[in-house]
Design a protein around this motif. Structure first.
Motif, short mmCIF file in Angstrom:
data_model
loop_
_atom_site.label_atom_id
_atom_site.label_comp_id
_atom_site.label_asym_id
_atom_site.label_seq_id
_atom_site.Cartn_x
_atom_site.Cartn_y
_atom_site.Cartn_z
N UNK A 1 0.83 -1.21 0.00
CA UNK A 1 0.00 0.00 0.00
C UNK A 1 0.86 1.26 0.00
N UNK A 2 1.93 1.23 0.81
CA UNK A 2 2.83 2.39 0.89
C UNK A 2 3.54 2.63 -0.44
N UNK A 3 3.94 1.55 -1.08
CA UNK A 3 4.61 1.69 -2.38
C UNK A 3 3.64 2.26 -3.41
N UNK A 4 2.40 1.83 -3.35
CA UNK A 4 1.38 2.36 -4.26
C UNK A 4 1.16 3.84 -4.05
N UNK A 5 1.10 4.26 -2.80
CA UNK A 5 0.93 5.70 -2.52
C UNK A 5 2.11 6.52 -2.99
N UNK A 6 3.31 5.99 -2.72
CA UNK A 6 4.51 6.69 -3.16
C UNK A 6 4.54 6.80 -4.67
N UNK A 7 4.26 5.70 -5.35
CA UNK A 7 4.25 5.70 -6.82
C UNK A 7 3.22 6.69 -7.34
N UNK A 8 2.06 6.74 -6.71
CA UNK A 8 1.02 7.68 -7.14
C UNK A 8 1.43 9.12 -6.96
N UNK A 9 2.04 9.44 -5.82
CA UNK A 9 2.48 10.81 -5.58
C UNK A 9 3.55 11.26 -6.55
N UNK A 10 4.55 10.40 -6.76
CA UNK A 10 5.63 10.73 -7.69
C UNK A 10 5.07 10.84 -9.11
N UNK B 1 -2.20 4.17 -12.40
CA UNK B 1 -3.15 3.06 -12.38
C UNK B 1 -2.75 2.05 -11.31
N UNK B 2 -1.46 1.78 -11.19
CA UNK B 2 -0.96 0.86 -10.16
C UNK B 2 -1.27 1.40 -8.77
N UNK B 3 -1.06 2.70 -8.58
CA UNK B 3 -1.27 3.28 -7.25
C UNK B 3 -2.76 3.28 -6.88
N UNK B 4 -3.62 3.30 -7.89
CA UNK B 4 -5.07 3.30 -7.62
C UNK B 4 -5.66 1.90 -7.76
N UNK B 5 -4.80 0.94 -8.06
CA UNK B 5 -5.22 -0.45 -8.26
C UNK B 5 -6.26 -0.56 -9.37
N UNK B 6 -6.04 0.20 -10.44
CA UNK B 6 -6.96 0.18 -11.57
C UNK B 6 -6.50 -0.84 -12.60
#
Length: 83
Positions: free
Chosen positions: A2-11, A62-67
């Motif tokens: 989950x943390x990696x997804x959030x980080x990826x989304x922010x970046x 898409x990865x960070x949002x699990x789409x």
């Protein structure tokens, strides 16, 4: 994960903002140059690279949002003709 997804989304979001600027300025400069200007080819390469980077950014978002990524070809002319 989950943390990696959030980080990826922010970046990815911040990076996408930079790419939007790069694409916009490249398009404005391309529009100002005539077809035979030698700088035009360089600007087209910059734009092409920025578009490819935008695609990668979309995948990160898409990865960070699990789409699920399910791209579709859209006929914009057909959509705008309805309006």
């Amino acid at each position: 994960m989950e943390s990696i997804g959030r980080l990826a989304g922010g970046v990815a979001h911040d990076f996408n903002n930079l790419l939007t600027s790069i694409n916009g300025y490249a398009e404005m400069l391309i529009a100002k140059l005539n077809e035979k200007d030698p700088m035009r080819a360089d600007l087209l390469e910059i734009k092409k690279s920025a578009v490819r980077a935008s695609s990668l950014t979309a995948q990160l978002l898409a990865f960070s949002r699990k789409q699920i990524i399910d791209p579709k070809i859209v006929d914009l002319n057909g959509l705008l003709a309805v309006w």
